[in-house]
Design a protein around this motif. Structure first.
Motif, PDB file in Angstrom:
ATOM      1  N   ARG A  37       0.836  -1.202   0.000  1.00  0.00           N
ATOM      2  CA  ARG A  37       0.000   0.000   0.000  1.00  0.00           C
ATOM      3  C   ARG A  37       0.866   1.246   0.000  1.00  0.00           C
ATOM      4  NH1 ARG A  37      -2.523  -0.403   6.175  1.00  0.00           N
ATOM      5  NH2 ARG A  37      -0.612   0.211   7.297  1.00  0.00           N
ATOM      6  N   GLN A  38       0.278   2.330  -0.458  1.00  0.00           N
ATOM      7  CA  GLN A  38       0.978   3.610  -0.484  1.00  0.00           C
ATOM      8  C   GLN A  38       0.017   4.712  -0.083  1.00  0.00           C
ATOM      9  OE1 GLN A  38       3.076   4.502  -4.126  1.00  0.00           O
ATOM     10  NE2 GLN A  38       4.396   5.952  -3.079  1.00  0.00           N
ATOM     11  N   ALA A  39       0.353   5.374   1.009  1.00  0.00           N
ATOM     12  CA  ALA A  39      -0.419   6.513   1.487  1.00  0.00           C
ATOM     13  C   ALA A  39       0.144   7.795   0.885  1.00  0.00           C
ATOM     14  CB  ALA A  39      -0.363   6.578   3.010  1.00  0.00           C
ATOM     15  N   PRO A  40      -0.658   8.850   0.824  1.00  0.00           N
ATOM     16  CA  PRO A  40      -0.183  10.110   0.249  1.00  0.00           C
ATOM     17  C   PRO A  40       1.089  10.604   0.941  1.00  0.00           C
ATOM     18  CG  PRO A  40      -2.543  10.191   0.573  1.00  0.00           C
ATOM     19  CD  PRO A  40      -2.078   8.922   1.219  1.00  0.00           C
ATOM     20  N   GLY A  41       2.102  10.912   0.138  1.00  0.00           N
ATOM     21  CA  GLY A  41       3.347  11.440   0.677  1.00  0.00           C
ATOM     22  C   GLY A  41       4.259  10.418   1.314  1.00  0.00           C
ATOM     23  N   LYS A  42       3.901   9.136   1.204  1.00  0.00           N
ATOM     24  CA  LYS A  42       4.717   8.081   1.816  1.00  0.00           C
ATOM     25  C   LYS A  42       5.139   7.061   0.764  1.00  0.00           C
ATOM     26  CE  LYS A  42       2.713   8.409   6.449  1.00  0.00           C
ATOM     27  NZ  LYS A  42       2.148   7.648   7.597  1.00  0.00           N
ATOM     28  N   GLY A  43       6.121   6.256   1.133  1.00  0.00           N
ATOM     29  CA  GLY A  43       6.589   5.212   0.239  1.00  0.00           C
ATOM     30  C   GLY A  43       5.687   3.989   0.274  1.00  0.00           C
ATOM     31  N   ARG A  44       5.944   3.066  -0.644  1.00  0.00           N
ATOM     32  CA  ARG A  44       5.148   1.846  -0.676  1.00  0.00           C
ATOM     33  C   ARG A  44       5.522   0.957   0.507  1.00  0.00           C
ATOM     34  NH1 ARG A  44       3.692  -1.073  -6.321  1.00  0.00           N
ATOM     35  NH2 ARG A  44       3.000   1.077  -6.675  1.00  0.00           N
ATOM     36  N   LEU A  79      -7.536 -10.042   0.412  1.00  0.00           N
ATOM     37  CA  LEU A  79      -7.024  -9.421   1.620  1.00  0.00           C
ATOM     38  C   LEU A  79      -8.220  -9.030   2.482  1.00  0.00           C
ATOM     39  CD1 LEU A  79      -4.439  -8.450   3.110  1.00  0.00           C
ATOM     40  CD2 LEU A  79      -4.934  -6.175   2.166  1.00  0.00           C
ATOM     41  N   GLN A  80      -8.413  -9.756   3.562  1.00  0.00           N
ATOM     42  CA  GLN A  80      -9.481  -9.438   4.505  1.00  0.00           C
ATOM     43  C   GLN A  80      -8.923  -8.459   5.526  1.00  0.00           C
ATOM     44  OE1 GLN A  80     -12.805 -10.432   4.612  1.00  0.00           O
ATOM     45  NE2 GLN A  80     -12.945  -8.920   6.262  1.00  0.00           N
ATOM     46  N   MET A  81      -9.547  -7.310   5.622  1.00  0.00           N
ATOM     47  CA  MET A  81      -9.071  -6.244   6.504  1.00  0.00           C
ATOM     48  C   MET A  81     -10.126  -5.975   7.568  1.00  0.00           C
ATOM     49  SD  MET A  81      -7.347  -3.669   3.705  1.00  0.00           S
ATOM     50  CE  MET A  81      -8.912  -3.189   2.997  1.00  0.00           C
ATOM     51  N   ASN A  82      -9.780  -6.251   8.807  1.00  0.00           N
ATOM     52  CA  ASN A  82     -10.669  -6.005   9.943  1.00  0.00           C
ATOM     53  C   ASN A  82     -10.060  -4.959  10.861  1.00  0.00           C
ATOM     54  OD1 ASN A  82     -12.376  -8.086   8.993  1.00  0.00           O
ATOM     55  ND2 ASN A  82     -11.246  -9.625  10.179  1.00  0.00           N
ATOM     56  N   GLY A  83     -10.878  -4.360  11.682  1.00  0.00           N
ATOM     57  CA  GLY A  83     -10.368  -3.367  12.620  1.00  0.00           C
ATOM     58  C   GLY A  83      -9.646  -2.219  11.949  1.00  0.00           C
ATOM     59  N   LEU A  84     -10.212  -1.728  10.873  1.00  0.00           N
ATOM     60  CA  LEU A  84      -9.526  -0.694  10.091  1.00  0.00           C
ATOM     61  C   LEU A  84      -9.352   0.591  10.872  1.00  0.00           C
ATOM     62  CD1 LEU A  84     -11.165  -1.480   6.675  1.00  0.00           C
ATOM     63  CD2 LEU A  84      -8.701  -1.366   7.091  1.00  0.00           C
ATOM     64  N   LYS A  85      -8.208   1.221  10.645  1.00  0.00           N
ATOM     65  CA  LYS A  85      -7.836   2.466  11.316  1.00  0.00           C
ATOM     66  C   LYS A  85      -7.624   3.562  10.276  1.00  0.00           C
ATOM     67  CE  LYS A  85      -5.227  -0.215  14.748  1.00  0.00           C
ATOM     68  NZ  LYS A  85      -3.887  -0.415  15.359  1.00  0.00           N
ATOM     69  N   PRO A  86      -7.733   4.826  10.660  1.00  0.00           N
ATOM     70  CA  PRO A  86      -7.481   5.903   9.694  1.00  0.00           C
ATOM     71  C   PRO A  86      -6.110   5.783   9.029  1.00  0.00           C
ATOM     72  CG  PRO A  86      -8.541   6.789  11.640  1.00  0.00           C
ATOM     73  CD  PRO A  86      -8.236   5.352  11.949  1.00  0.00           C
ATOM     74  N   GLU A  87      -5.128   5.282   9.752  1.00  0.00           N
ATOM     75  CA  GLU A  87      -3.788   5.153   9.171  1.00  0.00           C
ATOM     76  C   GLU A  87      -3.682   4.030   8.142  1.00  0.00           C
ATOM     77  OE1 GLU A  87      -4.607   5.266  12.430  1.00  0.00           O
ATOM     78  OE2 GLU A  87      -3.346   3.899  13.627  1.00  0.00           O
ATOM     79  N   ASP A  88      -4.739   3.264   7.971  1.00  0.00           N
ATOM     80  CA  ASP A  88      -4.776   2.262   6.893  1.00  0.00           C
ATOM     81  C   ASP A  88      -5.191   2.882   5.560  1.00  0.00           C
ATOM     82  OD1 ASP A  88      -6.166  -0.019   9.283  1.00  0.00           O
ATOM     83  OD2 ASP A  88      -4.098   0.015   8.537  1.00  0.00           O
ATOM     84  N   THR A  89      -5.560   4.144   5.581  1.00  0.00           N
ATOM     85  CA  THR A  89      -5.947   4.828   4.347  1.00  0.00           C
ATOM     86  C   THR A  89      -4.778   4.871   3.381  1.00  0.00           C
ATOM     87  OG1 THR A  89      -7.599   6.198   5.465  1.00  0.00           O
ATOM     88  CG2 THR A  89      -6.714   7.027   3.387  1.00  0.00           C
TER      89      THR A  89
END
Length: 117
Positions: A37-44, A79-89
């Motif tokens: 994954r890659q968030a805005p302004g961050k590396g993969r 990819l099953q994603m549970n307990g998602l957090k804002p930082e998973d964006t």
């Protein structure tokens, strides 16, 4: 040429769940597969990988919350994603190795996951 098509992204509230799918245009049975994954302004960043033998590896930030799985008959990785957090964006990318290869060489276009209240 290998084509990987991700789906299942979207917007969800913190604590929610999503399941991403990655459909391959070729047989994946001999390939290692994975999600980055890659968030805005961050590396993969590594999310999870699964070898052709079914061995899994997870990034530290998602351990215990995300699960990777493969269905070789459908040439699809999940990819099953549970307990998602804002930082998973982030934009989530599916990757595939060459047959019998180790590193991920082919990539999909990505699917956006947004976690926000």
């Amino acid at each position: 040429q290998v084509q990987l098509v991700e789906s299942g992204g979207g917007s969800v509230q913190p604590g929610g769940s999503l399941r991403l799918s990655c459909a391959a245009s070729v047989s994946i049975s001999l390939r290692n597969m994975g999600w980055y994954r890659q968030a805005p302004g961050k590396g993969r960043e590594l999310v999870a990988t699964i070898t052709s033998a079914g061995n899994t590896n997870y990034g530290d930030s998602v351990k215990g919350r995300f699960t990777i799985a493969r269905d070789n008959a459908k040439n699809t990785v999940y990819l099953q994603m549970n307990g998602l957090k804002p930082e998973d964006t982030a934009v989530y990318y599916c990757g595939s190795s060459r047959p019998w290869g180790s590193s991920l060489t082919y990539w999909g276009q990505g699917t956006q996951v947004t976690v926000s209240s």
